[in-house]
Write a protein that holds these residues in place. Structure first.
Motif, PDB file in Angstrom:
ATOM      1  N   LEU A  43      19.581  80.532 -43.416  1.00 46.04           N
ATOM      2  CA  LEU A  43      21.069  80.505 -43.970  1.00 46.04           C
ATOM      3  C   LEU A  43      21.612  79.463 -44.508  1.00 46.04           C
ATOM      4  N   PRO A  44      22.590  78.846 -45.828  1.00 43.54           N
ATOM      5  CA  PRO A  44      23.266  77.798 -46.050  1.00 43.54           C
ATOM      6  C   PRO A  44      24.331  77.974 -44.970  1.00 43.54           C
ATOM      7  N   TYR A  45      24.957  76.940 -44.933  1.00 47.88           N
ATOM      8  CA  TYR A  45      26.173  76.083 -44.478  1.00 47.88           C
ATOM      9  C   TYR A  45      27.131  76.402 -44.728  1.00 47.88           C
ATOM     10  N   TYR A  46      28.381  76.487 -44.781  1.00 44.67           N
ATOM     11  CA  TYR A  46      29.279  76.724 -45.419  1.00 44.67           C
ATOM     12  C   TYR A  46      30.441  76.209 -44.228  1.00 44.67           C
ATOM     13  N   SER A  47      31.332  75.127 -44.433  1.00 50.81           N
ATOM     14  CA  SER A  47      32.307  74.719 -43.662  1.00 50.81           C
ATOM     15  C   SER A  47      33.644  74.403 -43.938  1.00 50.81           C
ATOM     16  N   GLN A  48      34.415  74.475 -42.812  1.00 49.31           N
ATOM     17  CA  GLN A  48      36.341  74.417 -42.928  1.00 49.31           C
ATOM     18  C   GLN A  48      36.242  73.979 -42.340  1.00 49.31           C
ATOM     19  N   ARG A  49      38.070  73.056 -41.912  1.00 48.49           N
ATOM     20  CA  ARG A  49      38.169  72.192 -40.800  1.00 48.49           C
ATOM     21  C   ARG A  49      37.700  72.322 -40.082  1.00 48.49           C
ATOM     22  N   GLY A  50      36.377  71.341 -39.951  1.00 43.76           N
ATOM     23  CA  GLY A  50      35.673  70.655 -39.025  1.00 43.76           C
ATOM     24  C   GLY A  50      34.710  72.046 -38.364  1.00 43.76           C
ATOM     25  N   GLN A  51      34.237  73.306 -38.738  1.00 44.73           N
ATOM     26  CA  GLN A  51      33.682  74.121 -38.378  1.00 44.73           C
ATOM     27  C   GLN A  51      32.558  74.823 -39.562  1.00 44.73           C
ATOM     28  N   ARG A  52      31.358  75.410 -39.194  1.00 43.90           N
ATOM     29  CA  ARG A  52      30.103  75.580 -39.637  1.00 43.90           C
ATOM     30  C   ARG A  52      29.866  76.799 -39.561  1.00 43.90           C
ATOM     31  N   TRP A  53      29.863  77.363 -40.653  1.00 42.84           N
ATOM     32  CA  TRP A  53      29.849  79.191 -40.891  1.00 42.84           C
ATOM     33  C   TRP A  53      28.532  78.927 -41.519  1.00 42.84           C
ATOM     34  N   VAL A  54      28.003  80.750 -40.958  1.00 47.05           N
ATOM     35  CA  VAL A  54      27.036  81.467 -42.122  1.00 47.05           C
ATOM     36  C   VAL A  54      27.265  82.665 -42.158  1.00 47.05           C
ATOM     37  N   ALA A  55      26.708  83.391 -43.275  1.00 48.38           N
ATOM     38  CA  ALA A  55      27.697  84.474 -43.470  1.00 48.38           C
ATOM     39  C   ALA A  55      25.873  85.382 -43.287  1.00 48.38           C
ATOM     40  N   GLY A  56      25.978  86.714 -42.278  1.00 48.54           N
ATOM     41  CA  GLY A  56      25.124  87.267 -42.096  1.00 48.54           C
ATOM     42  C   GLY A  56      24.979  88.856 -43.324  1.00 48.54           C
ATOM     43  N   GLN A  57      24.176  89.499 -42.455  1.00 45.69           N
ATOM     44  CA  GLN A  57      24.135  90.800 -43.326  1.00 45.69           C
ATOM     45  C   GLN A  57      23.961  91.584 -42.232  1.00 45.69           C
TER      46      GLN A  57
END
Length: 270
Positions: A43-57
């Motif tokens: 899953l690709p990483y997305y960044s916002q305000r120093g945090q890393r996120w992934v989108a799950g299903q």
């Protein structure tokens, strides 16, 4: 520091996946990625305000892919939804973890149930998550990794494994070098919780995952790297502004292209 000889709770085999480009922000001997097992992709990483996120299903099983990019053994303590993935305790860095051999790659596929099986990690509704069902829902929506170096000791140098062109079968993987774990007691600590998450991690189907034992002496009480990856549904990440809202395709009819009803032009019919 006194020497610890403790029972191993988890051993996984070295995998045959190709190395992937390092994350320049990670700066860790171990790289962590989250793999959607239904899709077979990281899953690709997305960044916002120093945090890393992934989108799950929802409903998809996933794994935590580890890659030790160093020539030394390391201890990796993992948490999901604020719980240790081996012991099930509220997670703290000084608890049980996995030992990766030099240059080793491995997928952690579930909650450790015994020396021979795990319960799959599965994206699910927060109320169905393992953390919620065991009365500990405060940290749903976050995956953690704490990495420790080992007290130096003499070992022959180990060269990096050559990349392989294809994935190998589970049976072939189980014949490789083992991924080990040690258990150490410690105080509980909680990760920051995600507000109103749409996804948690369930206690899925059992699958084979054979284990052994080892000993590991931490070089320090503080991890050399501590990583947190938050996860949620794609819809929620779009709503948060973490994933860019998709633009409509040019020329495609839109159900709501404007805001108000304009006056029609003069009627010129007969």
């Amino acid at each position: 520091m006194r020497r610890l000889t403790l029972p191993l709770l988890a051993v996984l085999a070295l995998t045959g996946f190709k190395p992937y480009p390092p994350d320049p922000g990670q700066r860790s001997p171990v790289e962590l990625s989250i793999v959607d097992r239904d899709q077979g992709s990281e899953l690709p990483y997305y960044s916002q305000r120093g945090q890393r996120w992934v989108a799950g299903q929802n409903g998809h099983p996933y794994s935590l892919r580890l890659y030790n990019r160093s020539p030394e053994r390391v201890l990796v303590v993992l948490s999901v939804d604020g719980l240790n993935v081996i012991s099930g305790q509220v997670a703290a860095p000084d608890q049980t973890g996995y030992v990766l051999e030099p240059w080793q790659r491995a997928d952690i596929t579930g909650w450790r149930k015994s020396q021979h099986d795990v319960a799959q990690f599965v994206f699910t509704d927060p109320g169905r998550s393992y953390a919620s069902r065991t009365g500990r829902p405060d940290n749903i929506g976050v995956i953690g990794m704490a990495v420790f170096n080992e007290v130096p000791q003499f070992r022959p140098p180990v060269a990096p494994a050559a990349p392989m062109a294809r994935e190998r079968s589970q049976a072939a993987e189980s014949a490789d070098r083992s991924l080990s774990s040690v258990e150490v007691t410690g105080s509980a600590a909680r990760a920051a919780s995600s507000p109103a998450p749409a996804l948690g991690t369930g206690h899925g189907a059992r699958e084979s995952s054979y284990v052994g034992s080892t000993e590991f002496r931490r070089a320090s009480r503080i991890p050399v790297k501590q990583v947190a990856v938050r996860y949620d549904s794609e819809r929620n990440l779009i709503a948060r502004g973490i994933i860019a809202r998709p633009r409509p395709i040019a020329g495609e009819p839109q159900a709501f292209p404007g805001q108000f009803v304009p006056d029609p032009p003069p009627y010129r019919g007969r």
